[in-house]
Design a protein around this motif. Structure first.
Motif, PDB file in Angstrom:
ATOM      1  N   THR A   1      10.405 -10.115   3.203  1.00  0.00           N
ATOM      2  CA  THR A   1       9.728  -8.641   3.054  1.00  0.00           C
ATOM      3  C   THR A   1       8.327  -9.575   3.477  1.00  0.00           C
ATOM      4  N   SER A   2       7.953  -8.254   4.643  1.00  0.00           N
ATOM      5  CA  SER A   2       6.740  -7.655   5.754  1.00  0.00           C
ATOM      6  C   SER A   2       6.010  -7.178   4.826  1.00  0.00           C
ATOM      7  N   ARG A   3       4.686  -7.398   4.712  1.00  0.00           N
ATOM      8  CA  ARG A   3       3.642  -5.860   4.575  1.00  0.00           C
ATOM      9  C   ARG A   3       2.201  -5.936   5.696  1.00  0.00           C
ATOM     10  N   LEU A   4       2.168  -5.135   5.741  1.00  0.00           N
ATOM     11  CA  LEU A   4       0.925  -5.018   6.705  1.00  0.00           C
ATOM     12  C   LEU A   4       0.115  -3.507   6.094  1.00  0.00           C
ATOM     13  N   THR A   5      -1.067  -3.855   6.276  1.00  0.00           N
ATOM     14  CA  THR A   5      -2.116  -3.220   6.042  1.00  0.00           C
ATOM     15  C   THR A   5      -3.927  -3.467   6.792  1.00  0.00           C
ATOM     16  N   VAL A   6      -3.536  -2.404   7.613  1.00  0.00           N
ATOM     17  CA  VAL A   6      -5.140  -2.184   8.347  1.00  0.00           C
ATOM     18  C   VAL A   6      -5.914  -1.028   7.665  1.00  0.00           C
ATOM     19  N   ARG A   7      -7.036  -1.473   7.203  1.00  0.00           N
ATOM     20  CA  ARG A   7      -7.855  -0.732   7.294  1.00  0.00           C
ATOM     21  C   ARG A   7      -9.091  -0.343   7.961  1.00  0.00           C
ATOM     22  N   ARG A   8      -9.760   0.633   8.348  1.00  0.00           N
ATOM     23  CA  ARG A   8     -11.128   0.392   9.407  1.00  0.00           C
ATOM     24  C   ARG A   8     -12.403   1.797   8.751  1.00  0.00           C
ATOM     25  N   ALA A   9     -13.164   0.658   8.812  1.00  0.00           N
ATOM     26  CA  ALA A   9     -14.479   1.254   8.198  1.00  0.00           C
ATOM     27  C   ALA A   9     -14.106   1.561   6.173  1.00  0.00           C
TER      28      ALA A   9
END
Length: 206
Positions: free
Chosen positions: A134-142
């Protein structure tokens, strides 16, 4: 570029390697087998303001079954400050039969930070059934969410993971994420990326 902190223990050793450019380069080296069932590994990388950091690995990461605990956890935490760039480019992650690995990758970027992130996952070794991955990717910008996705494959995963809408029988999956401030107004054109084209795209990014 300076590396004010470079510290690791357990199955992951950190080595400063020659980058051939302005970026500081760090290579993850497997000091022992892992992640094994029951392991909980965390990698944290921070590119401070104006810095350039390139992180890769010396070899593939192989998820293996444990003797007592079934599930292993591998957490990656990336932080990129204003005007900085981080390249997270590890080798493949291989899910071995009867293993159970949960990977979470979280990237937090300043408004004008840059990120290049590559993920490649292989389900099983040659001629072998996969483990549960199981792979989870989260990207946040500002502080704003750009991407939040999860993929679960192998025995015990929700039905349909191997169907035509997801892997369609394939045993490898990968993605290349590029975040740059200029893409807000000048969006790149879609293109089919195979490994050679992916390497060329990374080269053009400088």
């Amino acid at each position: 570029m300076a590396l004010p902190v470079l510290d690791g223990e357990g199955p992951l050793a950190l080595r400063r390697t020659r980058s051939g450019g302005p970026a500081a380069r760090v290579t993850l080296v497997g000091a022992m087998s892992g992640p094994l069932g029951g392991d909980h590994l965390t990698v944290e990388a921070t590119a401070h303001e104006g810095a350039m950091l390139h992180v890769d690995s010396a070899a593939a990461t192989i998820a293996l079954p444990g003797q007592t605990e079934p599930t292993a956890h591998y957490d990656v935490r990336l932080t990129v400050a204003g005007g900085a760039e981080l390249r997270w480019l590890p080798e493949q992650l291989i899910s071995v039969r009867e293993s159970d690995l949960r990977v979470t990758t979280r990237a937090d970027l300043a408004a004008d930070a840059r990120l290049v992130l590559r993920e490649e996952q292989v389900l099983g070794r040659t001629g072998e059934a996969p483990g549960h991955l199981t792979s989870r990717l989260t990207v946040r910008r500002a502080g704003l969410l750009l991407l939040d996705q999860e993929l679960s494959c192998g025995p015990g995963a929700p039905g349909g993971w191997d169907g035509p809408a997801v892997l369609a029988g394939h045993r490898a999956v990968g993605q290349l994420i590029v975040v740059r401030q200029e893409f807000t107004h000048d969006k790149p054109q879609p293109a089919l990326l195979v490994r050679r084209a992916m390497d060329e795209a990374l080269r053009r990014l400088g």
